[in-house]
Design a protein around this motif. Structure first.
Motif, short mmCIF file in Angstrom:
data_model
loop_
_atom_site.label_atom_id
_atom_site.label_comp_id
_atom_site.label_asym_id
_atom_site.label_seq_id
_atom_site.Cartn_x
_atom_site.Cartn_y
_atom_site.Cartn_z
N GLN A 168 38.92 26.23 49.73
CA GLN A 168 39.36 26.03 48.35
C GLN A 168 38.26 25.35 47.54
N PHE A 169 38.15 25.77 46.29
CA PHE A 169 37.16 25.23 45.36
C PHE A 169 37.90 24.42 44.30
N TRP A 170 37.48 23.14 44.11
CA TRP A 170 38.18 22.21 43.24
C TRP A 170 37.26 21.71 42.14
N ASP A 171 37.85 21.43 40.98
CA ASP A 171 37.15 20.73 39.91
C ASP A 171 37.19 19.24 40.25
N SER A 172 36.04 18.66 40.58
CA SER A 172 36.03 17.28 41.04
C SER A 172 36.30 16.28 39.92
N HIS A 173 36.15 16.69 38.66
CA HIS A 173 36.40 15.77 37.55
C HIS A 173 37.89 15.54 37.33
N HIS A 174 38.68 16.57 37.51
CA HIS A 174 40.11 16.46 37.25
C HIS A 174 40.96 16.64 38.51
N GLY A 175 40.35 17.07 39.61
CA GLY A 175 41.11 17.26 40.84
C GLY A 175 41.98 18.49 40.82
N THR A 176 41.63 19.51 40.02
CA THR A 176 42.43 20.72 39.90
C THR A 176 41.81 21.85 40.71
N LEU A 177 42.65 22.76 41.13
CA LEU A 177 42.21 23.89 41.94
C LEU A 177 41.57 24.96 41.07
N LEU A 178 40.40 25.43 41.47
CA LEU A 178 39.73 26.52 40.79
C LEU A 178 40.00 27.85 41.47
N GLN A 179 39.80 27.90 42.79
CA GLN A 179 40.02 29.13 43.55
C GLN A 179 40.37 28.77 44.98
N ALA A 180 41.01 29.72 45.66
CA ALA A 180 41.35 29.56 47.07
C ALA A 180 41.14 30.88 47.79
N HIS A 181 40.49 30.83 48.96
CA HIS A 181 40.26 32.01 49.80
C HIS A 181 40.85 31.74 51.18
N THR A 182 41.52 32.75 51.72
CA THR A 182 42.18 32.59 53.03
C THR A 182 41.76 33.71 53.98
N TYR A 183 40.49 33.88 54.16
CA TYR A 183 39.99 34.94 55.03
C TYR A 183 39.85 34.48 56.48
N HIS A 184 39.91 33.19 56.71
CA HIS A 184 39.86 32.68 58.09
C HIS A 184 41.25 32.75 58.71
N THR A 185 41.29 33.03 60.00
CA THR A 185 42.56 33.05 60.74
C THR A 185 42.75 31.80 61.59
N GLY A 186 41.83 30.84 61.45
CA GLY A 186 41.93 29.58 62.18
C GLY A 186 41.37 28.44 61.35
N ASP A 187 41.31 27.28 61.94
CA ASP A 187 40.82 26.09 61.24
C ASP A 187 39.40 26.31 60.73
N VAL A 188 39.13 25.85 59.51
CA VAL A 188 37.79 25.88 58.94
C VAL A 188 37.10 24.58 59.30
N LYS A 189 36.09 24.63 60.16
CA LYS A 189 35.46 23.44 60.70
C LYS A 189 34.17 23.04 59.98
N ALA A 190 33.51 23.97 59.27
CA ALA A 190 32.20 23.65 58.71
C ALA A 190 31.99 24.39 57.40
N LEU A 191 31.30 23.71 56.46
CA LEU A 191 30.90 24.28 55.19
C LEU A 191 29.44 23.91 54.93
N VAL A 192 28.70 24.83 54.29
CA VAL A 192 27.30 24.56 53.97
C VAL A 192 26.91 25.44 52.80
N THR A 193 25.89 25.01 52.06
CA THR A 193 25.39 25.77 50.92
C THR A 193 23.89 25.94 51.04
N ILE A 194 23.34 26.91 50.31
CA ILE A 194 21.90 27.15 50.32
C ILE A 194 21.23 26.21 49.33
N PRO A 195 19.90 26.12 49.29
CA PRO A 195 19.23 25.21 48.36
C PRO A 195 19.62 25.41 46.90
#
Length: 768
Positions: free
Chosen positions: A239-266
């Protein structure tokens, strides 16, 4: 991170092992900045489920516990963002392996304005401005604890936030370091102010995603510079959140199990997620048209695709950006790889290169995979470690066991000495492909089941030695009357330090030990005394300086007993003359690469052959302190198929024949025979054999660049005729000559390894 009890320092394929505590489980890793006075790529800290925090010294290859225990389990750590490019370089994000800093690194603050192909470095916005860097620790008791990280005081306790309900499983800083976000085991994300240390707001993850409940775990958090907070939880939602207001921007549910790690490119325009279903999924920030039909677009995170390379849970993700060497020659031009619009090859050689973002995943199947971050779905992942945790294996000929070969196999806490038994219809002159068996002669267990760091066996097989983290030990193998074997311990001099590496002299009279104090000890086995102590130095006249070089992790001795080759963990080579007990020559790391293997041809003790992590072969003329003529002419002109050698060269074997000039280099995937004595046509543009010393060896590339294409093609064809390749079906651990025409190949069938794993949580694996 995954539940490993030791740390691997990886240069994509080549690694250094730091022995840890087998009873602990590493839960998180962070890089901390080091002092500007220290030319090091930062400091590596790890947390453990037992509540301790350790520092892993990459220079001395030792573990140091800096916090004994916080009283509860630690699930994750996060380091305070740095203040700017200067501090960024200090934590190692834009440094190369040998400590050179990229002074041209710059910052981009808005990720929504950064193109996917932007090559800017990772940067952070303004932090607190103090000298200390703060470390946030997510604890099992629902509390975030802050520590100050300094070079002088190490890790000191700062303060703790108010205790909240549930276990804190994940933690992340905002880019300005004014807020800390925590994810808990009851489905909440809390935002904490770092000035007042009070809770600013909280987010109920279950309401914005698909599922709720008291056991909804927020396993991972990622804060982007544009102000977007990304979360991954136990329902498989990203899920992607607006950190200023704490509101939900988008949600994706393509995983069928626990999401253990997140990372971004430079550039932070792409996010990757991974979890217990074995998938690695890519999301990209793209312009999406409004449904109203008007020509209006907005930025949204779009699902791009997935890759499932792991068979078990994926526990960790990271993005690495290899940087260009800073020690290039003034006239050397850096060739940038062009972007491939339609990649059709599945070889990692087609996308891996300098300044190319590389995604790396680690899973419970002990695998490390590398992906192209730019063309994630176009190239298949590269298996970095086909055979992880390779055991140390050494083969010796003409041994005390009726002249039959003996192999020494080093395990975590024991040594196995085995003789090679050929089949009833086999002989040492038979071609490769005939089966052979091993017979266990003796097994030596370490005292108290301590981890064995290194080991060695003498040329006759009568002596074997090992070192744990306490001290080295040596044993003698004797044959009993009824065909059995006994192992007797031999006394060594007292106060010898534990060793990173050890090797016997060719006549088995001396044991040479590379101690953790960065000295090399030459020990007389019969007299049980230290004959001499050698100190590796970069300059030959620095004889009285204290040890300051990185630890020696590989050593080789010549057949005439004169030369000792010592290689440190970063690839620098020190050559000692054992007759005069002094350092004879120093060779700086070759093209910035590590040394993976080396050996002396049996017919010439003045020639030393090494392979590097860049799959290059160098042959040195020790007496002349230069590359041999073959190496000066052909090291950078090897055939194209060798440049794309599958996997990394991890070893080499020379033929025992005195007249042979061929060597076999091998990786876990293939091996190649190369003849170092091929005819060389004299070229007037080539330097003569009495050319420049090795510290000027890279100038040869400029000389070759001026040759005619016709001459280069002719030499390449000649090299193709002098090499022969053989691919392996299963990962190979060891290759060595038994005779002139026979090889011993030890392989590990990966299906046997997988069958010993516990079954994955969300995916069935055949055979489990």
């Amino acid at each position: 991170m995954a539940c490993f009890s030791w740390i691997y320092w990886m240069a994509l394929s080549v690694g250094l092992t730091i022995q840890g505590d087998s009873r602990s489980r590493v839960s998180s890793l962070v890089w901390c900045r080091s002092s500007p006075r220290k030319a090091q790529a930062g400091r590596l800290l790890s947390s453990s489920i037992d509540g301790s925090i350790s520092e892993w010294d990459l220079f001395s290859l030792q573990q140091k516990t800096v916090v004994d225990s916080v009283g509860v389990s630690i699930w994750q750590m996060a380091l305070e963002p740095c203040n700017g490019p200067a501090q960024l370089s200090e934590i190692g994000l834009d440094t190369v392996a040998d400590g050179f800093i990229d002074e041209d690194a710059h910052s981009d603050l808005e990720c929504s304005e950064i193109d996917f192909d932007d090559e800017s470095d990772v940067t952070c916005a303004v932090g607190a401005g103090s000298e200390n860097q703060r470390l946030a620790v997510a604890c099992d008791d629902g509390c975030i604890r802050l520590y100050n990280v300094t070079d002088t005081d190490g890790l000191t306790y700062n303060r703790a936030f108010l205790r909240a309900s549930g276990r804190i499983l994940s933690v992340a800083w905002s880019s300005d370091a004014k807020c800390i976000f925590s994810g808990t085991s009851n489905g909440l994300i809390r935002c904490w102010e770092t000035t007042s240390f009070h809770e600013k707001y909280r987010i109920t993850v279950g309401l914005g995603g698909f599922g709720s409940g008291p056991e909804l775990c927020v396993w991972s958090l990622l804060f982007l510079r544009c102000g977007t907070l990304v979360s991954g939880d136990s329902t498989g939602s990203v899920q992607f959140w607006d950190s200023h207001h704490g509101t939900l921007l988008q949600a994706h549910t393509y995983h069928t199990g626990d999401v253990k790690a997140l990372v971004t490119i430079p550039g932070q325009s792409t996010v990757f997620s991974a979890g217990s279903d074995g998938q690695v999924i890519m999301y990209k920030l793209s312009d999406v048209a409004h449904e109203s039909g008007k020509k209006e677009y907005s930025k949204k995170w779009v699902y791009v695709g997935y890759v499932r390379a792991h068979t078990h849970d994926v526990q960790a993700l990271t993005v690495a950006v290899p940087v260009v060497r800073k020690d290039s020659l003034p006239n050397e031009k850096v060739i940038r790889m062009r972007r491939r619009e339609k990649p059709i090859s599945f070889s990692y050689h087609k996308w891996a290169g300098f300044e190319e973002p590389m995604l790396i995943s680690a899973g419970d199947d002990t695998k490390l995979f590398a992906y192209s971050a730019r063309e994630f779905t176009h190239f298949s992942p590269h298996d970095i470690c086909p055979a992880p945790q390779r055991p140390f294996i050494q083969l010796v000929h003409n041994t005390v066991t009726d002249k039959s070969p003996i192999i020494l196999v080093q395990s975590s806490n024991c040594l196995d000495v085995m003789s090679i038994k050929l089949g009833s219809n086999a002989s040492l002159s038979m071609p490769v492909g005939q089966g052979a068996t091993t017979q266990l002669l003796a097994r030596v267990k370490s005292k108290g089941s301590r981890k064995i760091i290194c080991s060695s066996i003498s040329g006759t097989g009568a002596l074997l030695a090992y070192s744990d983290y306490v001290k080295p030990n040596i044993f003698e193998l004797k044959k009993l009357g009824k065909g059995g074997w006994s192992v007797n311990k031999i006394q060594l001099p007292r106060r010898l330090p534990s060793a990173h590496c050890m090797v016997f002299s060719m006549d088995s009279s001396c044991l040479i030990i590379s101690g953790h104090d960065r000295r090399i000890y030459v020990v007389d086995v019969k007299k049980s005394e230290v004959m001499n102590t050698l100190v590796p130095q970069r300059k030959e006249n620095d004889l009285n300086l204290p040890p300051s070089e990185p630890p020696i992790t590989k050593m080789f001795t010549s057949s005439d007993g004169r030369w000792l080759i010592a290689v440190n963990c970063f690839g620098d080579i020190y050559i000692f003359d054992l007759k005069i007990h002094r350092q004879y020559w120093f060779i700086s790391r070759l093209n910035g690469a590590s040394v993976t293997a080396g050996d002396f041809p049996p017919g010439n003790s003045n020639v030393f052959v090494v392979t590097t992590s860049l799959n290059q072969i160098y042959a040195f003329d020790i007496n002349g302190k230069q590359l041999t003529e073959w190496s000066r002419r052909h090291t950078h002109l090897l055939p194209r198929r060798f440049q794309e050698f599958p996997g990394e060269v991890i070893g080499l074997s020379v033929s025992p024949s005195l007249s042979s000039t061929s060597v076999i280099v091998y990786s876990t995937r293939a091996m190649c025979l190369i003849d170092l004595g091929i005819p060389i046509d004299q070229d007037k543009d080539l330097p003569k054999s009495s050319g420049p010393p090795i510290d000027k060896y890279e100038t040869i590339k400029h000389v070759k660049a001026n040759r005619k294409r016709k001459n280069r093609n002719e030499e390449t064809k000649s090299l193709n005729r002098s090499s022969d390749f053989c691919a392996f079906i299963d990962p190979v651990l060891f290759v060595s000559h038994i005779s002139d025409n026979s090889l011993l190949i030890i392989e590990k069938q990966w299906i046997d390894v997988v069958q010993r794993f516990d079954a994955p949580v969300h995916r069935h694996v055949y055979g489990t």
